[in-house]
Scaffold this motif. Sequence first.
Motif, PDB file in Angstrom:
ATOM      1  N   GLU A  92       0.864  -1.177   0.000  1.00  0.00           N
ATOM      2  CA  GLU A  92       0.000   0.000   0.000  1.00  0.00           C
ATOM      3  C   GLU A  92       0.901   1.227   0.000  1.00  0.00           C
ATOM      4  O   GLU A  92       1.940   1.246   0.670  1.00  0.00           O
ATOM      5  CB  GLU A  92      -0.904   0.005   1.227  1.00  0.00           C
ATOM      6  N   ALA A  93       0.533   2.229  -0.750  1.00  0.00           N
ATOM      7  CA  ALA A  93       1.417   3.386  -0.903  1.00  0.00           C
ATOM      8  C   ALA A  93       0.606   4.664  -1.007  1.00  0.00           C
ATOM      9  O   ALA A  93      -0.577   4.658  -1.377  1.00  0.00           O
ATOM     10  CB  ALA A  93       2.301   3.224  -2.138  1.00  0.00           C
ATOM     11  N   GLU A  94       1.263   5.765  -0.675  1.00  0.00           N
ATOM     12  CA  GLU A  94       0.669   7.090  -0.861  1.00  0.00           C
ATOM     13  C   GLU A  94       1.612   7.907  -1.729  1.00  0.00           C
ATOM     14  O   GLU A  94       2.828   7.915  -1.497  1.00  0.00           O
ATOM     15  CB  GLU A  94       0.423   7.799   0.464  1.00  0.00           C
ATOM     16  N   LEU A  95       1.058   8.577  -2.723  1.00  0.00           N
ATOM     17  CA  LEU A  95       1.834   9.350  -3.680  1.00  0.00           C
ATOM     18  C   LEU A  95       1.425  10.811  -3.625  1.00  0.00           C
ATOM     19  O   LEU A  95       0.284  11.145  -3.295  1.00  0.00           O
ATOM     20  CB  LEU A  95       1.604   8.838  -5.108  1.00  0.00           C
ATOM     21  N   CYS A  96       2.362  11.671  -3.968  1.00  0.00           N
ATOM     22  CA  CYS A  96       2.064  13.068  -4.234  1.00  0.00           C
ATOM     23  C   CYS A  96       2.230  13.227  -5.753  1.00  0.00           C
ATOM     24  O   CYS A  96       3.355  13.182  -6.260  1.00  0.00           O
ATOM     25  CB  CYS A  96       3.008  13.994  -3.480  1.00  0.00           C
ATOM     26  N   VAL A  97       1.114  13.368  -6.452  1.00  0.00           N
ATOM     27  CA  VAL A  97       1.095  13.259  -7.912  1.00  0.00           C
ATOM     28  C   VAL A  97       0.959  14.636  -8.562  1.00  0.00           C
ATOM     29  O   VAL A  97       0.168  15.475  -8.121  1.00  0.00           O
ATOM     30  CB  VAL A  97      -0.060  12.353  -8.361  1.00  0.00           C
ATOM     31  N   PHE A  98       1.740  14.836  -9.637  1.00  0.00           N
ATOM     32  CA  PHE A  98       1.646  16.040 -10.451  1.00  0.00           C
ATOM     33  C   PHE A  98       1.344  15.643 -11.894  1.00  0.00           C
ATOM     34  O   PHE A  98       2.000  14.737 -12.425  1.00  0.00           O
ATOM     35  CB  PHE A  98       2.965  16.833 -10.433  1.00  0.00           C
TER      36      PHE A  98
END
Length: 236
Positions: free
Chosen positions: A102-108
Amino acid sequence: MIPNDICADCAVRDRALCGSLDDRELLALNAIGQRRRVARGQTIAWAGDEAVICGNLLTGVLKLVAATANGREQTVGLLYPADFFGQPYAGDVDFTLTALTEAELCVFPRAAFERVLEDHQRMERLLLQRTFESLNEARGRMLVLARKSAGEKLAGFLLDMAARAGASGCRASRDGPVTFDLPLTRGQIADVLGMTIETVSRQLTRMKQSGVIGLPGGRAITISDREALAARAEAA
């Protein structure tokens, strides 16, 4: 405080690209950034598709996968918290990007991120510097795969995993053995290190019998003797 600052509670802000930015640069990224959670096994980008996003990994582990000529998948890299993913100015995705945990991303959005880079040249240079550092690390891994024995490769890999486990690992005392969960299966470790799953299992058993590591169960690993493990990693 930057208005609507998505970086305010970011655990990797000091280590990620954002940690080197000033308030004006951070404001530009905040305007286009979005948090995204992904499930274990979820693919974030497929090789050959149009490259539409990039960003920072906040939590979890991702893998980069290439397809060989015979259709077999080969893991060519792992990404950890604070690592940057995606390729600005690239038309297509080179490697499939999948979440190992499971992961959390900061997406652009890639196009918007490219415009930010063009407006903030210092940020562009900082990203280029991180790219060169990643390239040097990849070359170092290639050297390890070419020259080291199976035991040396695996020992070095476990040391790296223990270091990256950081606060997520547990220990009875500050200098005591550390226990953490590997984000990869033995088969995936074998894939990354260019070994067979049987060789990985055999080497882990030898390390356990020597008292260097413990195998509490599942994917858990205990580094019982870090100095001995380091010696194995550096053995000639």
